[in-house]
Design a protein around this motif. Structure first.
Motif, PDB file in Angstrom:
ATOM      1  N   SER A 258       0.795  -1.231   0.000  1.00  0.00           N
ATOM      2  CA  SER A 258       0.000   0.000   0.000  1.00  0.00           C
ATOM      3  C   SER A 258       0.828   1.283   0.000  1.00  0.00           C
ATOM      4  N   ALA A 259       1.949   1.288   0.692  1.00  0.00           N
ATOM      5  CA  ALA A 259       2.750   2.508   0.794  1.00  0.00           C
ATOM      6  C   ALA A 259       3.322   2.946  -0.542  1.00  0.00           C
ATOM      7  N   THR A 260       3.408   2.031  -1.493  1.00  0.00           N
ATOM      8  CA  THR A 260       4.023   2.357  -2.779  1.00  0.00           C
ATOM      9  C   THR A 260       3.071   2.174  -3.962  1.00  0.00           C
ATOM     10  N   THR A 261       1.787   1.932  -3.693  1.00  0.00           N
ATOM     11  CA  THR A 261       0.852   1.647  -4.776  1.00  0.00           C
ATOM     12  C   THR A 261       0.481   2.882  -5.580  1.00  0.00           C
ATOM     13  N   VAL A 262       0.225   4.007  -4.940  1.00  0.00           N
ATOM     14  CA  VAL A 262      -0.187   5.200  -5.679  1.00  0.00           C
ATOM     15  C   VAL A 262       0.914   5.699  -6.613  1.00  0.00           C
ATOM     16  N   PRO A 263       2.174   5.786  -6.195  1.00  0.00           N
ATOM     17  CA  PRO A 263       3.216   6.135  -7.172  1.00  0.00           C
ATOM     18  C   PRO A 263       3.292   5.138  -8.330  1.00  0.00           C
ATOM     19  N   PHE A 264       3.060   3.867  -8.051  1.00  0.00           N
ATOM     20  CA  PHE A 264       3.038   2.856  -9.107  1.00  0.00           C
ATOM     21  C   PHE A 264       1.903   3.135 -10.102  1.00  0.00           C
ATOM     22  N   VAL A 265       0.725   3.455  -9.574  1.00  0.00           N
ATOM     23  CA  VAL A 265      -0.428   3.773 -10.421  1.00  0.00           C
ATOM     24  C   VAL A 265      -0.130   5.006 -11.263  1.00  0.00           C
ATOM     25  N   ASP A 266       0.492   6.010 -10.666  1.00  0.00           N
ATOM     26  CA  ASP A 266       0.817   7.227 -11.403  1.00  0.00           C
ATOM     27  C   ASP A 266       1.808   6.947 -12.531  1.00  0.00           C
ATOM     28  N   TYR A 267       2.778   6.145 -12.234  1.00  0.00           N
ATOM     29  CA  TYR A 267       3.784   5.849 -13.249  1.00  0.00           C
ATOM     30  C   TYR A 267       3.172   5.093 -14.427  1.00  0.00           C
ATOM     31  N   HIS A 268       2.238   4.197 -14.109  1.00  0.00           N
ATOM     32  CA  HIS A 268       1.559   3.403 -15.140  1.00  0.00           C
ATOM     33  C   HIS A 268       0.151   3.961 -15.384  1.00  0.00           C
ATOM     34  N   HIS A 269       0.011   5.272 -15.379  1.00  0.00           N
ATOM     35  CA  HIS A 269      -1.322   5.870 -15.382  1.00  0.00           C
ATOM     36  C   HIS A 269      -2.144   5.504 -16.608  1.00  0.00           C
ATOM     37  N   ASN A 270      -1.509   5.179 -17.711  1.00  0.00           N
ATOM     38  CA  ASN A 270      -2.282   4.792 -18.902  1.00  0.00           C
ATOM     39  C   ASN A 270      -2.949   3.430 -18.740  1.00  0.00           C
ATOM     40  N   LEU A 271      -2.519   2.652 -17.766  1.00  0.00           N
ATOM     41  CA  LEU A 271      -3.122   1.346 -17.492  1.00  0.00           C
ATOM     42  C   LEU A 271      -4.150   1.423 -16.369  1.00  0.00           C
ATOM     43  N   PHE A 272      -4.185   2.548 -15.653  1.00  0.00           N
ATOM     44  CA  PHE A 272      -5.116   2.751 -14.539  1.00  0.00           C
ATOM     45  C   PHE A 272      -5.962   3.989 -14.864  1.00  0.00           C
ATOM     46  N   THR A 273      -6.968   3.810 -15.700  1.00  0.00           N
ATOM     47  CA  THR A 273      -7.737   4.946 -16.198  1.00  0.00           C
ATOM     48  C   THR A 273      -8.871   5.299 -15.230  1.00  0.00           C
ATOM     49  N   PHE A 274      -8.486   5.708 -14.029  1.00  0.00           N
ATOM     50  CA  PHE A 274      -9.461   6.044 -12.997  1.00  0.00           C
ATOM     51  C   PHE A 274     -10.085   7.415 -13.280  1.00  0.00           C
ATOM     52  N   ASN A 275     -11.330   7.596 -12.828  1.00  0.00           N
ATOM     53  CA  ASN A 275     -11.946   8.906 -12.971  1.00  0.00           C
ATOM     54  C   ASN A 275     -11.319   9.887 -11.977  1.00  0.00           C
ATOM     55  N   ASN A 276     -11.612  11.167 -12.163  1.00  0.00           N
ATOM     56  CA  ASN A 276     -10.951  12.206 -11.379  1.00  0.00           C
ATOM     57  C   ASN A 276     -11.226  12.085  -9.886  1.00  0.00           C
ATOM     58  N   SER A 277     -12.461  11.751  -9.516  1.00  0.00           N
ATOM     59  CA  SER A 277     -12.804  11.692  -8.097  1.00  0.00           C
ATOM     60  C   SER A 277     -12.081  10.549  -7.397  1.00  0.00           C
ATOM     61  N   PHE A 278     -12.030   9.373  -8.048  1.00  0.00           N
ATOM     62  CA  PHE A 278     -11.312   8.248  -7.427  1.00  0.00           C
ATOM     63  C   PHE A 278      -9.809   8.537  -7.385  1.00  0.00           C
ATOM     64  N   ASN A 279      -9.296   9.114  -8.433  1.00  0.00           N
ATOM     65  CA  ASN A 279      -7.873   9.449  -8.469  1.00  0.00           C
ATOM     66  C   ASN A 279      -7.520  10.410  -7.342  1.00  0.00           C
ATOM     67  N   ALA A 280      -8.383  11.400  -7.137  1.00  0.00           N
ATOM     68  CA  ALA A 280      -8.149  12.360  -6.046  1.00  0.00           C
ATOM     69  C   ALA A 280      -8.226  11.667  -4.689  1.00  0.00           C
ATOM     70  N   HIS A 281      -9.158  10.704  -4.565  1.00  0.00           N
ATOM     71  CA  HIS A 281      -9.331   9.982  -3.297  1.00  0.00           C
ATOM     72  C   HIS A 281      -8.082   9.188  -2.922  1.00  0.00           C
ATOM     73  N   ILE A 282      -7.529   8.450  -3.864  1.00  0.00           N
ATOM     74  CA  ILE A 282      -6.363   7.628  -3.515  1.00  0.00           C
ATOM     75  C   ILE A 282      -5.124   8.501  -3.266  1.00  0.00           C
ATOM     76  N   HIS A 283      -5.045   9.644  -3.928  1.00  0.00           N
ATOM     77  CA  HIS A 283      -3.916  10.539  -3.666  1.00  0.00           C
ATOM     78  C   HIS A 283      -4.039  11.208  -2.298  1.00  0.00           C
TER      79      HIS A 283
END
Length: 612
Positions: A258-283
């Motif tokens: 969990s401590a490193t998942t959000v940076p991973f998602v950001d780096y691979h953001h084209n594979l994690f096409t989350f909507n803006n509200s969910f993206n803001a929530h996890i950040h």
């Protein structure tokens, strides 16, 4: 031959997979070269089997006869796999002991390596997942990947370099049988050493160098077993000479997930096409949980100091569950999302082991390969045992109570052997690259904490044809010769004080499966066949194939290589821009790279999804 910044080399590899892609005619374009109509199995198997030379049996004697496997009698395998032995051996010196581990041993298939007194042990993870997944779909002498018609010879089989044994352990895993009594890794290691002594005596391997390898939960198994062997101070049976673990369980659970998942998602953001509200929530959670500060403070070189003990217990349930929350949303967007290889999309491919990734999938009428009666008979397995890739029951009584391997046993193995490799695939989310790097930065070996310098050196995989260069008549012929596998700079490799970390671009959790040529190079390095993972020396199985000059490689494509798309482009290695929420320095820390994405998506070895 001119190699301008590897561009020609990348082009050759792209040409080498021409027949593996869909024709350009589907989009109204013509192929530059005529497309071959030879089937992949026939073109590869015919050439490979015709040119290989199997050595005569070397371990056949009165003690091993009952374990001998008919190399031409393995179901669905329509070629000779060579000399091998399979069966049960007890975990104690009592021959009547009913607690037994199951193994399949393949001596080296190379006539030039038969004199090497060394053996490599391979373990898969779980806990409770069979090492035969590795044998059948990663680094064994024949492979049956998801979605393929039948088994084919594996040109990247590890027994092309050395003697290899795949062992199903601990008790309760695969065909192994007996009563589950292990309460921790110390028990698992003790039981394994009993089995290993029996194995060495059976096959007269006394004094052989022992190399230990595995993946995932084997990040616990392998260091504990290696450390216990070293503690015996008995090189007759336990001459441990090196260790390699891929995408390993090493340390704190939250740090590795969990401590490193959000940076991973950001780096691979084209594979994690989350909507803006969910993206803001996890950040917001990444910040409020303290994970952003944790990464900024501890994922630095040299380390800023020891990381807090018991970190998982100090984090709230909501923060601990961040990884699961992201996984659930990813599955909502991509129903076939696979945490073992996050670039996977539907449809799921049939896997003969019944476990193609995050979702179990076995079509109606399909069978699990190792649970077939004819397969069991061929390898001397108990016909009454129901084989599964991962055990339904626990293989530890009450769970594994042992400390993480990075605390004591892994440093012990590094200091004793000066030959330990930790590899990690960049597309793995079940265990994340930054979590592994954070764990390394919290590990003390050689009298110091962590790496003192950031990993930036190139990890180079030699260009190859699976044949000698003078047998290649044209670039088109290269497509007829073998398994599709990448070449070039495919990550970053860094060594300090006997520990090497290597990231592998566009590989998922099972590195020998997704990037077999990369794993083959790792093994050459582990065995001392090459002196560096940045070496441009050809593969030892193809010593005459031309390679680029060392000064053309540039940096690796892992941590610290790019902080922005612009900088990456200037380095000539391809670029990926992080999402707006990620600072350039954070993107550079992820520890994974996208060098030559256009090449590797086509050239990476056949994909299949399996167990942790």
């Amino acid at each position: 031959m001119h190699w301008p910044k590897l561009s020609l080399g990348l082009l050759l590899s792209a040409v080498a997979v021409t027949d593996a892609r869909r024709s350009l005619q589907h989009v109204g374009k013509k192929d530059a070269k005529p497309k071959s109509t030879i089937s992949g199995h026939d073109s590869f198997a015919t050439h490979y089997l015709a040119t290989r030379q199997l050595p005569p049996p070397r371990f056949a004697n009165a003690n091993t006869t009952k374990f001998a496997v008919n190399g031409t009698g393995i179901p669905d395998v329509d070629f000779d796999v060579g000399e091998s032995y399979a069966g049960y051996l007890p975990i104690t010196d009592n021959p009547d002991d009913t607690d037994e581990l199951f193994f399949w041993f393949f001596p080296s298939s190379s006539p030039t390596n038969t004199t090497q007194k060394e053996i490599l042990l391979w373990l898969n993870g779980g806990p409770g997942c069979s090492s035969f997944e590795g044998l059948l779909q990663e680094n064994g002498p024949f492979i049956w990947q998801s979605g393929t018609l039948k088994p084919i010879p594996n040109p990247w089989a590890w027994n092309r370099l050395t003697n290899v044994v795949w062992v199903e352990q601990p008790i309760g895993t695969g065909f192994s049988r007996g009563k589950v009594t292990a309460r921790g890794e110390e028990d698992v290691a003790s039981q394994f050493l009993g089995f290993w002594k029996n194995f060495i005596d059976t096959f007269s391997l006394q004094g052989y160098k022992v190399y230990i390898a595995g993946e995932s939960y084997a990040g616990a198994y392998c260091p504990y077993i290696a450390s216990a062997m070293l503690d015996k101070n008995d090189t007759t049976y336990y001459n441990v000479s090196g260790l390699i673990v891929y995408d390993p369980v090493l340390g704190d659970d939250v740090v590795q997930e969990s401590a490193t998942t959000v940076p991973f998602v950001d780096y691979h953001h084209n594979l994690f096409t989350f909507n803006n509200s969910f993206n803001a929530h996890i950040h917001e959670l990444h910040e409020s949980c303290g994970f952003a500060d944790y990464n900024a403070k501890y994922l630095v070189y040299p380390p800023s100091g020891p990381q807090p003990k018991g970190y998982t217990q100090s984090v709230s349930r909501e923060c601990r569950n961040l990884w699961e929350v992201i996984l659930e949303e990813a599955l909502s967007i991509n129903p076939c999302f696979d945490v073992y290889q996050v670039a996977t999309t539907c449809p799921l491919l049939y896997d003969v082991l019944g476990f193609p990734g995050t979702i179990n999938y076995l079509p109606e009428g399909a069978e699990i390969y190792f649970d077939r009666e004819d397969v069991k008979k061929a390898i001397h397995a108990d016909l009454n045992t129901k084989w599964a890739e991962c055990a339904d029951g626990d293989v530890f009584v009450g769970g594994d109570r042992s400390d993480p391997s990075s605390w004591k046993v892994l440093p012990h193995v590094i200091d004793a052997t000066k030959n330990v490799i930790i590899g990690h695939g960049s597309l793995d989310m079940i265990l994340l690259p930054n979590g592994t790097l954070l764990t390394i930065q919290n590990t003390t070996w050689g009298g110091q904490l962590g790496f003192q310098s950031p990993p930036v050196e190139p990890f180079f995989v030699p260009f190859h044809t699976l044949s000698t260069a003078d047998e290649i008549e044209s670039e088109t012929d290269q497509t007829k010769l073998g398994s599709i596998a990448a070449a070039g700079v495919l990550g970053t490799a860094h060594t300090e004080r006997g520990l090497t970390y290597v990231s592998v671009d566009l590989s998922g959790h099972m590195v020998p499966q997704y990037a077999p040529s990369a794993a083959f190079r790792h093994l050459e390095f582990l065995l001392g066949r090459v002196d560096s993972l940045s070496s441009v020396q050809p593969f030892t199985i193809e010593p005459n194939y031309p390679q680029p000059p060392a000064d053309s490689l540039g940096n690796g494509t892992g941590p610290g290589t790019f902080s922005s798309g612009t900088e990456a482009a200037e380095q000539g290695v391809g670029s990926v821009s992080a999402s707006a929420e990620v600072k350039g320095s954070d993107a550079g820390r992820i520890g994974v790279g996208f060098s030559a994405v256009f090449l590797t998506l086509g050239a990476i070895a056949m994909v299949a999804m399996t167990e942790l």
